[in-house]
Design an enzyme around this catalytic site. Structure first.
Site, short mmCIF file in Angstrom:
data_model
loop_
_atom_site.label_atom_id
_atom_site.label_comp_id
_atom_site.label_asym_id
_atom_site.label_seq_id
_atom_site.Cartn_x
_atom_site.Cartn_y
_atom_site.Cartn_z
CB CYS A 59 1.52 4.80 -0.37
SG CYS A 59 1.84 4.43 0.73
CG HIS A 68 -3.03 5.81 1.84
ND1 HIS A 68 -2.16 5.44 0.51
CD2 HIS A 68 -3.73 6.12 0.56
CE1 HIS A 68 -2.94 5.43 -0.58
NE2 HIS A 68 -3.73 6.07 -0.21
CB SER A 120 -4.24 1.90 -2.47
OG SER A 120 -4.80 2.17 -1.03
#
Length: 318
Positions: free
Chosen positions: A141, A176, A193
């Site tokens: 990410c 994330h 992702s």
């Protein structure tokens, strides 16, 4: 050979269900993650560690590596960066950028091929992005955010800002990050992702609040609870800039905020994003902090003077 090995590792990891416990996680724990801190080609030591990890997670163990190593392997197609036409709209260009990032695939190998240091100036991160395009290896990410920044450099009409999430699942914490996009009154996102619902978001959200709620719903579908959301400052479009990206400008603890407070914080950030640059937003925040300190100091002085005169002011009944 490298691309083929990685492809086999990705397929094997997906088939063995190793990601069951990290349904919505896009960053694993730092423990056991290899980082390539040198240039390409990879060092023999790193190769050895990668093969060892692949043998541990693959159901066929060493038999798998024996079938691959030293063999005449087929070529793996290398994705081509998007080439824009003047007739294409901004949303179409963003979709092509996301399509390219997705073709690089998520990195399941346990080795981060491109070292990303957040304290590096923007120009250095753009050099790393160029290497990503050249090597065409799987990424995670944070690497996807840097690559998205590079690919959107010429789209000067859009505002780009880091958007990070901290979530929890079965007493484990996960992080994330995606690249938030604002253009023509609409919000969206670019990224990568394990889950399709936690990366690309169309430019269709009228407010930042709606975009964040979309991510929160997507996390809920993956049984994750969003604990904290961090918004960074808009990133400069000058790829030669020596500025350092401010990854955290505003932080929201979702469990501590009511829906009204959450919306209010989103609206405040949105208003600043629409009418101000990163420099202006940072300056406004610094001025507010100075003002807050001054107010506290003056309030402290007033209380001190009141106590000297024998008058004490209390918030609660005496």
């Amino acid at each position: 050979s490298l691309q083929y090995f990685i492809w086999k590792a990705v397929v094997s990891t997906q088939s063995t269900g190793r990601e069951k416990m990290t349904l919505a996680s896009d960053e694993e724990s730092d423990e056991g993650i290899l980082i390539n801190k040198e240039s390409f080609p990879l060092s023999p030591e790193l190769w050895h560690k990668m093969w060892k990890r692949a043998e541990q997670i693959h159901p066929n163990k060493k038999k798998m590596s024996a079938e691959i190593r030293g063999q005449d392997l087929p070529e793996v197609a290398i994705p081509t960066p998007p080439v824009f036409r003047s007739t294409q709209s901004v949303p179409e260009k963003l979709y092509l950028i996301q399509e390219y990032i997705s073709k690089l695939q998520y990195d399941y190998t346990g080795c981060q091929f491109f070292e990303i240091k957040k304290n590096r100036p923007l120009c250095r991160l753009m050099e790393v992005a160029k290497t990503m395009i050249k090597e065409a290896l799987p990424i995670k990410c944070l690497e996807a955010v840097v690559l998205a920044l590079y690919l959107t450099t010429d789209l000067v009409a859009i505002q780009r800002f880091p958007l990070a999430f901290k979530t929890s699942f079965e007493n484990n914490t996960y992080k994330h990050i995606v690249l938030g996009i604002y253009y023509n009154g609409k919000f969206g996102a670019l990224g990568l992702s394990r889950r399709d619902t936690l990366m690309y978001k169309d430019l269709k959200h009228d407010t930042l609040y709606e975009l964040l709620k979309d991510f929160i719903r997507s996390y809920k579908q993956c049984y994750h609870t969003v604990d904290r959301i961090k918004l960074g400052l808009p990133v400069n479009h000058d790829s030669q800039s020596m500025e350092v990206i401010m990854w955290k400008y505003s932080s929201m603890r979702c469990s501590k905020l009511s829906s009204k407070q959450f919306r209010s914080k989103c609206d405040t950030y949105s208003k600043q994003l629409r009418g101000q640059t990163a420099h202006q937003m940072k300056y406004c925040k610094e001025q507010l902090a100075v003002s807050d300190v001054s107010d506290r100091s003056s309030a402290g002085s007033s209380r001190s003077m009141s106590s000297k005169n024998g008058n004490v002011t209390r918030n609660e009944p005496a």
